[in-house]
Design a protein around this motif. Structure first.
Motif, PDB file in Angstrom:
ATOM      1  N   LYS A  45      35.796  47.514  32.178  1.00  0.00           N
ATOM      2  CA  LYS A  45      35.363  46.518  31.190  1.00  0.00           C
ATOM      3  C   LYS A  45      36.521  45.611  30.790  1.00  0.00           C
ATOM      4  CE  LYS A  45      32.530  45.930  27.182  1.00  0.00           C
ATOM      5  NZ  LYS A  45      31.505  46.502  26.349  1.00  0.00           N
ATOM      6  N   VAL A  46      37.683  46.212  30.542  1.00  0.00           N
ATOM      7  CA  VAL A  46      38.864  45.424  30.172  1.00  0.00           C
ATOM      8  C   VAL A  46      39.291  44.532  31.332  1.00  0.00           C
ATOM      9  CG1 VAL A  46      41.331  45.586  29.600  1.00  0.00           C
ATOM     10  CG2 VAL A  46      39.684  47.041  28.414  1.00  0.00           C
ATOM     11  N   GLU A  47      39.367  45.098  32.538  1.00  0.00           N
ATOM     12  CA  GLU A  47      39.772  44.319  33.706  1.00  0.00           C
ATOM     13  C   GLU A  47      38.743  43.230  34.026  1.00  0.00           C
ATOM     14  OE1 GLU A  47      42.597  44.217  35.444  1.00  0.00           O
ATOM     15  OE2 GLU A  47      43.463  45.751  34.151  1.00  0.00           O
ATOM     16  N   GLY A  48      37.475  43.545  33.857  1.00  0.00           N
ATOM     17  CA  GLY A  48      36.422  42.555  34.102  1.00  0.00           C
ATOM     18  C   GLY A  48      36.537  41.366  33.163  1.00  0.00           C
ATOM     19  N   GLN A  49      36.900  41.619  31.910  1.00  0.00           N
ATOM     20  CA  GLN A  49      37.109  40.531  30.961  1.00  0.00           C
ATOM     21  C   GLN A  49      38.283  39.666  31.398  1.00  0.00           C
ATOM     22  OE1 GLN A  49      37.547  42.617  27.211  1.00  0.00           O
ATOM     23  NE2 GLN A  49      35.337  42.655  26.850  1.00  0.00           N
ATOM     24  N   LEU A  55      33.364  40.322  37.487  1.00  0.00           N
ATOM     25  CA  LEU A  55      33.382  41.578  38.225  1.00  0.00           C
ATOM     26  C   LEU A  55      32.036  42.289  38.147  1.00  0.00           C
ATOM     27  CD1 LEU A  55      34.914  43.786  39.786  1.00  0.00           C
ATOM     28  CD2 LEU A  55      35.709  44.656  37.581  1.00  0.00           C
ATOM     29  N   ILE A  56      31.462  42.585  39.300  1.00  0.00           N
ATOM     30  CA  ILE A  56      30.225  43.356  39.374  1.00  0.00           C
ATOM     31  C   ILE A  56      30.621  44.813  39.594  1.00  0.00           C
ATOM     32  CG2 ILE A  56      28.105  43.761  40.677  1.00  0.00           C
ATOM     33  CD1 ILE A  56      28.285  40.759  41.495  1.00  0.00           C
ATOM     34  N   TYR A  57      30.190  45.687  38.702  1.00  0.00           N
ATOM     35  CA  TYR A  57      30.582  47.096  38.740  1.00  0.00           C
ATOM     36  C   TYR A  57      29.345  47.964  38.683  1.00  0.00           C
ATOM     37  CZ  TYR A  57      32.326  51.522  36.744  1.00  0.00           C
ATOM     38  OH  TYR A  57      32.602  52.847  36.472  1.00  0.00           O
ATOM     39  N   GLU A  58      29.288  48.941  39.586  1.00  0.00           N
ATOM     40  CA  GLU A  58      28.189  49.889  39.531  1.00  0.00           C
ATOM     41  C   GLU A  58      28.663  51.272  39.934  1.00  0.00           C
ATOM     42  OE1 GLU A  58      24.932  49.290  42.279  1.00  0.00           O
ATOM     43  OE2 GLU A  58      26.252  48.369  43.737  1.00  0.00           O
ATOM     44  N   LYS A  59      27.949  52.262  39.423  1.00  0.00           N
ATOM     45  CA  LYS A  59      28.189  53.656  39.785  1.00  0.00           C
ATOM     46  C   LYS A  59      26.921  54.158  40.449  1.00  0.00           C
ATOM     47  CE  LYS A  59      29.117  54.705  35.581  1.00  0.00           C
ATOM     48  NZ  LYS A  59      29.415  55.277  34.293  1.00  0.00           N
ATOM     49  N   LYS A  60      27.108  54.869  41.548  1.00  0.00           N
ATOM     50  CA  LYS A  60      25.991  55.493  42.251  1.00  0.00           C
ATOM     51  C   LYS A  60      26.309  56.978  42.383  1.00  0.00           C
ATOM     52  CE  LYS A  60      24.811  51.412  44.969  1.00  0.00           C
ATOM     53  NZ  LYS A  60      24.662  50.880  46.338  1.00  0.00           N
ATOM     54  N   ILE A  61      25.674  57.761  41.541  1.00  0.00           N
ATOM     55  CA  ILE A  61      25.905  59.199  41.518  1.00  0.00           C
ATOM     56  C   ILE A  61      24.627  59.872  42.007  1.00  0.00           C
ATOM     57  CG2 ILE A  61      26.588  61.171  40.108  1.00  0.00           C
ATOM     58  CD1 ILE A  61      28.643  58.790  40.125  1.00  0.00           C
ATOM     59  N   ILE A  85      40.969  46.870  42.164  1.00  0.00           N
ATOM     60  CA  ILE A  85      40.954  45.641  41.368  1.00  0.00           C
ATOM     61  C   ILE A  85      42.201  44.805  41.649  1.00  0.00           C
ATOM     62  CG2 ILE A  85      41.101  44.747  39.008  1.00  0.00           C
ATOM     63  CD1 ILE A  85      39.199  47.079  38.206  1.00  0.00           C
ATOM     64  N   LYS A  86      43.358  45.451  41.614  1.00  0.00           N
ATOM     65  CA  LYS A  86      44.627  44.732  41.765  1.00  0.00           C
ATOM     66  C   LYS A  86      44.792  44.128  43.162  1.00  0.00           C
ATOM     67  CE  LYS A  86      49.604  45.531  41.374  1.00  0.00           C
ATOM     68  NZ  LYS A  86      50.634  46.546  41.105  1.00  0.00           N
ATOM     69  N   HIS A  87      44.548  44.917  44.191  1.00  0.00           N
ATOM     70  CA  HIS A  87      44.838  44.470  45.553  1.00  0.00           C
ATOM     71  C   HIS A  87      43.631  43.906  46.298  1.00  0.00           C
ATOM     72  CE1 HIS A  87      48.770  46.264  45.178  1.00  0.00           C
ATOM     73  NE2 HIS A  87      48.226  47.407  44.835  1.00  0.00           N
ATOM     74  N   GLY A  88      42.437  44.359  45.927  1.00  0.00           N
ATOM     75  CA  GLY A  88      41.257  43.929  46.660  1.00  0.00           C
ATOM     76  C   GLY A  88      40.438  42.849  45.988  1.00  0.00           C
ATOM     77  N   LEU A  89      40.274  42.957  44.661  1.00  0.00           N
ATOM     78  CA  LEU A  89      39.307  42.091  43.990  1.00  0.00           C
ATOM     79  C   LEU A  89      39.911  40.866  43.308  1.00  0.00           C
ATOM     80  CD1 LEU A  89      36.948  44.855  42.592  1.00  0.00           C
ATOM     81  CD2 LEU A  89      36.748  43.518  44.705  1.00  0.00           C
ATOM     82  N   GLU A  97      32.116  36.720  44.611  1.00  0.00           N
ATOM     83  CA  GLU A  97      32.022  37.614  43.463  1.00  0.00           C
ATOM     84  C   GLU A  97      32.643  38.966  43.793  1.00  0.00           C
ATOM     85  OE1 GLU A  97      28.381  36.935  40.505  1.00  0.00           O
ATOM     86  OE2 GLU A  97      27.785  37.620  42.497  1.00  0.00           O
ATOM     87  N   PRO A  98      33.617  39.397  43.001  1.00  0.00           N
ATOM     88  CA  PRO A  98      34.222  40.708  43.248  1.00  0.00           C
ATOM     89  C   PRO A  98      33.258  41.830  42.861  1.00  0.00           C
ATOM     90  CG  PRO A  98      35.178  39.689  41.296  1.00  0.00           C
ATOM     91  CD  PRO A  98      34.240  38.692  41.887  1.00  0.00           C
ATOM     92  N   GLN A  99      33.141  42.818  43.754  1.00  0.00           N
ATOM     93  CA  GLN A  99      32.231  43.945  43.524  1.00  0.00           C
ATOM     94  C   GLN A  99      32.991  45.257  43.662  1.00  0.00           C
ATOM     95  OE1 GLN A  99      29.033  43.502  46.334  1.00  0.00           O
ATOM     96  NE2 GLN A  99      28.167  41.761  45.255  1.00  0.00           N
ATOM     97  N   LEU A 100      32.759  46.143  42.724  1.00  0.00           N
ATOM     98  CA  LEU A 100      33.379  47.460  42.708  1.00  0.00           C
ATOM     99  C   LEU A 100      32.275  48.496  42.549  1.00  0.00           C
ATOM    100  CD1 LEU A 100      36.108  49.101  42.443  1.00  0.00           C
ATOM    101  CD2 LEU A 100      35.709  48.958  39.976  1.00  0.00           C
TER     102      LEU A 100
END
Length: 180
Positions: A45-49, A55-61, A85-89, A97-100
């Motif tokens: 959330k902080v990095e996305g701001q 930043l598109i972020y999702e969890k798949k559990i 986030i640092k090296h890829g996005l 759009e960066p996706q994580l």
């Protein structure tokens, strides 16, 4: 603070929560996957701001993964997320759009946790060097593995699922003992 100087409202709650949880995690060598994911939620959330909310972020559990009863070395998945986030996005925010994505699924009598990004991937030079975070993960896993016949493993590799980016993963066997 800059936003406040410009007259915009700023919610520092995620940052404060991130700092508080970071201090809690710093004293632990092991945590549950549930607690690690909560920490990552605030971190993202902080990095996305900072990335302008792009930043598109999702969890798949998977349903058969009990995140409350899976132990992992503390901060391991967070280091994967930070590197993604640092090296890829961050480098691709002007291109796409960066996706994580954080995945957790049962595999071969254990759990595999993956952090996927849609960046450019790892170059040959990057494969030959090791970041401080990855070195820390390697050393931590070596310590834990000394007392286990089934070994915890991890890796970082370019994605092979038809998407660009990196898959950073850790595999934790069932009944793994986190004794040092």
């Amino acid at each position: 603070m800059l936003c406040q100087l410009k007259g915009k409202e700023v919610d520092f709650t995620p940052l404060i929560t991130l700092l508080r949880r970071g201090l809690e995690q710093a004293d632990k060598s092991v945590t549950t996957l549930a607690d690690e994911l909560k920490f990552i939620d605030f971190y993202v959330k902080v990095e996305g701001q900072k990335m302008g909310g792009k930043l598109i972020y999702e969890k798949k559990i998977d349903a058969d993964v009990d995140i409350n009863n899976i132990n992992i070395p503390a901060m391991t998945v967070q280091i994967f997320v930070e590197n993604a986030i640092k090296h890829g996005l961050r480098p691709i925010t002007k291109v796409r759009e960066p996706q994580l994505t954080v995945l957790a699924k049962r595999k071969d009598n254990g759990v595999r946790i993956s952090v996927l990004d849609n960046g450019e991937g790892i170059s040959v030079d990057e494969f030959n060097s090791e970041s401080t975070g990855i070195r820390t993960i390697r050393q931590t896993i070596l310590l834990f593995n000394e007392r286990n016949s089934l070994q915890m493993t991890f890796g970082t590799e370019n994605r092979t699922d038809g998407h660009s980016g990196v898959d950073a993963w850790i595999f934790i066997p069932d009944n793994y003992k986190f004794d040092i």
